[in-house]
Motif scaffolding. Structure first.
Motif, short mmCIF file in Angstrom:
data_model
loop_
_atom_site.label_atom_id
_atom_site.label_comp_id
_atom_site.label_asym_id
_atom_site.label_seq_id
_atom_site.Cartn_x
_atom_site.Cartn_y
_atom_site.Cartn_z
N PHE A 17 112.63 2.09 7.27
CA PHE A 17 113.59 2.46 8.31
C PHE A 17 114.65 1.37 8.44
O PHE A 17 114.39 0.20 8.15
N PRO A 18 115.84 1.72 8.93
CA PRO A 18 116.81 0.68 9.29
C PRO A 18 116.22 -0.27 10.32
O PRO A 18 115.33 0.11 11.10
N GLU A 19 116.68 -1.50 10.35
CA GLU A 19 116.11 -2.52 11.23
C GLU A 19 116.52 -2.37 12.69
O GLU A 19 115.93 -3.01 13.57
N THR A 20 117.48 -1.55 12.99
CA THR A 20 117.97 -1.41 14.36
C THR A 20 116.84 -0.98 15.30
O THR A 20 116.08 -0.07 15.00
N LYS A 21 116.75 -1.67 16.45
CA LYS A 21 115.75 -1.34 17.46
C LYS A 21 116.44 -1.02 18.78
O LYS A 21 117.35 -1.73 19.20
N VAL A 22 115.96 0.06 19.41
CA VAL A 22 116.47 0.43 20.73
C VAL A 22 115.29 0.57 21.67
O VAL A 22 114.40 1.39 21.45
N ASN A 23 115.27 -0.27 22.71
CA ASN A 23 114.22 -0.16 23.72
C ASN A 23 114.66 0.89 24.74
O ASN A 23 115.73 0.79 25.34
N VAL A 24 113.81 1.93 24.91
CA VAL A 24 114.23 3.03 25.78
C VAL A 24 114.19 2.64 27.25
O VAL A 24 114.56 3.45 28.11
N GLY A 25 113.77 1.41 27.56
CA GLY A 25 113.81 0.97 28.95
C GLY A 25 115.19 1.11 29.56
O GLY A 25 115.34 1.49 30.72
N LYS A 26 116.24 0.82 28.79
CA LYS A 26 117.60 0.94 29.33
C LYS A 26 117.97 2.39 29.59
O LYS A 26 118.75 2.70 30.50
N TYR A 27 117.38 3.30 28.81
CA TYR A 27 117.62 4.72 29.06
C TYR A 27 116.87 5.19 30.30
O TYR A 27 117.34 6.08 31.01
N PHE A 28 115.70 4.60 30.55
CA PHE A 28 114.99 4.93 31.78
C PHE A 28 115.86 4.61 32.99
O PHE A 28 115.95 5.39 33.94
N GLN A 29 116.51 3.47 32.96
CA GLN A 29 117.39 3.10 34.06
C GLN A 29 118.58 4.06 34.15
O GLN A 29 118.97 4.50 35.23
N GLN A 30 119.13 4.41 32.98
CA GLN A 30 120.28 5.31 32.94
C GLN A 30 119.96 6.66 33.56
O GLN A 30 120.79 7.26 34.26
N PHE A 31 118.73 7.16 33.34
CA PHE A 31 118.35 8.47 33.85
C PHE A 31 117.55 8.39 35.15
O PHE A 31 116.96 9.37 35.58
N GLY A 32 117.53 7.19 35.75
CA GLY A 32 116.90 7.04 37.05
C GLY A 32 115.39 7.12 37.04
O GLY A 32 114.78 7.55 38.02
N ILE A 33 114.77 6.70 35.94
CA ILE A 33 113.30 6.72 35.84
C ILE A 33 112.75 5.46 36.48
O ILE A 33 113.06 4.34 36.05
N ALA A 34 111.93 5.63 37.49
CA ALA A 34 111.35 4.48 38.18
C ALA A 34 110.00 4.12 37.56
O ALA A 34 109.13 4.98 37.43
N PRO A 35 109.81 2.86 37.15
CA PRO A 35 108.51 2.45 36.60
C PRO A 35 107.38 2.71 37.59
O PRO A 35 107.55 2.58 38.81
N GLY A 36 106.23 3.11 37.05
CA GLY A 36 105.06 3.31 37.90
C GLY A 36 105.03 4.65 38.61
O GLY A 36 104.15 4.89 39.43
N THR A 37 105.98 5.55 38.30
CA THR A 37 105.99 6.87 38.90
C THR A 37 105.69 7.92 37.83
O THR A 37 105.55 7.61 36.65
N GLN A 38 105.61 9.17 38.25
CA GLN A 38 105.41 10.26 37.30
C GLN A 38 106.71 11.00 37.00
O GLN A 38 106.70 12.16 36.60
N ASP A 39 107.83 10.31 37.17
CA ASP A 39 109.11 10.89 36.77
C ASP A 39 109.08 11.22 35.28
O ASP A 39 108.63 10.41 34.47
N LEU A 40 109.59 12.38 34.91
CA LEU A 40 109.60 12.75 33.50
C LEU A 40 110.67 11.97 32.74
O LEU A 40 111.83 11.90 33.16
N CYS A 41 110.28 11.40 31.61
CA CYS A 41 111.17 10.58 30.78
C CYS A 41 111.69 11.35 29.57
O CYS A 41 112.29 10.75 28.68
N THR A 42 111.43 12.65 29.52
CA THR A 42 111.76 13.44 28.33
C THR A 42 113.21 13.24 27.90
O THR A 42 113.49 12.92 26.74
N GLU A 43 114.14 13.42 28.82
CA GLU A 43 115.56 13.35 28.48
C GLU A 43 115.95 11.95 28.03
O GLU A 43 116.74 11.78 27.09
N ALA A 44 115.39 10.94 28.68
CA ALA A 44 115.72 9.56 28.32
C ALA A 44 115.25 9.24 26.90
O ALA A 44 116.00 8.68 26.09
#
Length: 501
Positions: free
Chosen positions: A41-68
């Motif tokens: 694979f290409p070496e590029t890495k993307v941590n989806v944590g920044k997408y969680f913030q973008q889509f308003g996903i709060a850590p420790g909740t049951q918010d769905l992360c599908t879209e992120a």
């Protein structure tokens, strides 16, 4: 200049080093099989944590992360691919679709917990038959370079999908709590036989928020999805992760060229209906190494498609299955029931089956069968085998929970031909039964070899053979000796003596 030359040498050596990554598995094999190639694979890495913030996903909740998560996959794929990294934590999601050149990487401590809302997985009506089906929890199709890697966990929450057989879990009250836990969810009970019931997760208690997706429990049962299903693709790797609690089968790679499954753990309750661990079908060139499996159905199961479509997709070819351990499962190493495309050059080596119902299981039926060529099971230890050490069955009936045996197959063709299979250097301790072979009239099981096979401490039956010929045991022993039954059998040689005379 010195540093430049050293760097240049390193770059020149890299392809060979990468190619050697899997070579150690291919030493001292009984036949030569084509080796897998590394998936890069290409070496590029993307941590989806920044997408969680973008889509308003709060850590420790049951918010769905599908879209992120899906957005991270899609955007990285458009950039050429790389690694989508799931950080530590429990993340709830709906179905995900992988793309070419994408590695879904789960960090240690990361858990992808799939939503129990079944409506999220329902596909549009199938144009072929008008029925509704469900997307696999993780899927990919017609891709090249696809990976699921890391030290994290993928949990399908299958308890809310699978039916439960009361007679399977209530044994002297030992697993009464499983049945009781199901009844606490509500659901629907239907008779299984005169004494027991089947429980379906249909009409669950409203407060659970898990709606039905079909008009009746049997139809909904047929819609259960797999956990990971990758089809019609090249260069697929699943490495390091733990897969558990699938609604149906856990890992289903189908029509794949170049497949690597390494150091994967599959963890499923032994009573889970149709809870197969891994079912590669019509795959050309594969390595399954260092895996640990506990399953509710078959452990490592070879599939080959049904009918002409199975034939067109080609055989399961050039497999090396090595250093794997299967605990609870219906079978440790299995072929069938559908394998119309055939099986060619499969090596099962240096494995342990500990607590499986059957050690080596070969099952099929008219309309679902195919051919075998150069299949070797060598240096295998089996213990705590609940039923047979070895089982061959040419009249297997494929049944779902509460569903009659499959009757849509054309039984006038596609007969199972069990032949050209060698078992070598195998020790089996305290099985209930030694060997059953049930071939077909006009197509007996034939040309099977057992070499240096030691069956120790047989607790029940010996060998039960019907429609078989040219079966040869050499340098082998079965203790204590048990009564054997032979019908329609020719040339069954055990250490030089024809037992079928």
């Amino acid at each position: 200049m010195k540093h430049f030359l050293l760097g240049l040498c390193s770059l020149l050596a890299l392809p060979g080093m990468v190619q050697a990554q899997y070579e150690h598995y291919y030493q001292n094999l009984p036949i030569e099989v084509e080796q897998v190639k590394p998936v890069v694979f290409p070496e590029t890495k993307v941590n989806v944590g920044k997408y969680f913030q973008q889509f308003g996903i709060a850590p420790g909740t049951q918010d769905l992360c599908t879209e992120a998560i899906q957005t991270a996959i899609d955007e990285l794929a458009k950039q050429g691919g790389g690694h989508v990294v799931i950080p530590r934590g429990v993340w709830y999601t709906g179905p995900l679709r992988l793309r070419s050149n994408i590695d879904l990487h789960l960090n240690r401590g990361a858990v992808l917990m799939f939503s129990t809302n079944k409506e999220l997985y329902v596909q549009p009506d199938d144009p072929r038959d008008g029925s509704k089906k469900c997307y696999a929890l993780i899927r990919a199709s017609k891709c090249e370079n696809v990976g699921i890697t890391g030290q994290g966990v993928i949990d399908g929450q299958g308890f809310f999908w699978r039916p439960i057989k009361q007679k399977k879990v209530v044994r002297d009250g030992k697993l009464q709590e499983v049945w009781d836990a199901a009844l606490e969810l509500g659901g629907t009970q239907l008779p299984d036989d005169k004494t027991y019931f089947l429980w379906y997760p249909f009409n669950l208690k409203p407060e659970l928020g898990i709606p039905n997706i079909a008009a009746d429990p049997i139809t909904q049962e047929k819609m259960r999805p797999h956990l990971v299903n990758i089809t019609d693709s090249k260069n697929v790797i699943v490495e390091g992760v733990t897969l558990r609690n699938s609604p149906k089968f856990h890992l289903v790679p189908t029509r794949i060229q170049n497949l690597i499954i390494e150091n994967v753990t599959i963890d499923c309750p032994w009573w889970a209906q149709n809870g197969d661990a891994m079912d590669p079908g019509n795959v050309q060139v594969a390595l399954i190494a260092g895996c640990h499996v506990s399953a509710g159905d078959d452990g490592i199961c070879m599939k080959g498609g049904t009918g002409t479509k199975g034939v067109e997709a080609g055989p399961n070819r050039d497999f090396l299955i090595t250093n794997d351990t299967v605990y609870r499962a219906h079978g440790g190493f299995v072929i069938g029931s559908e394998f119309c495309g055939g099986m060619q050059r499969l090596v099962v080596k240096d494995c342990m089956f500990d607590g499986t119902d059957i050690g080596c299981r070969f099952k099929s039926a008219p309309g679902r069968g195919g051919w075998c060529e150069d299949i070797y099971c060598v240096n295998i230890v089996m213990k705590n085998i609940r039923e047979h050490a070895f089982l061959f069955e040419s009249g297997y009936a494929d049944r779902g929970a509460g569903i009659s045996a499959t009757d849509g197959d054309d039984k006038s063709k596609f007969f199972p031909e069990w032949s050209n299979i060698t078992f070598r250097d195998i020790t089996c301790v305290q099985p209930s039964k030694v060997l059953s072979m049930h071939g077909l009239k006009g197509l007996p099981i034939h040309d099977i070899k057992f070499e240096n096979v030691q069956i120790i401490g047989v607790r029940g039956e010996g060998m039960n053979i019907d429609y078989a010929e040219n079966i040869k045991w050499t340098n082998s022993s079965i203790t204590p000796q048990k009564d054997n039954t032979f019908k329609h059998t020719k040339n069954f040689l055990f250490n030089g003596k024809n037992l079928a005379e």
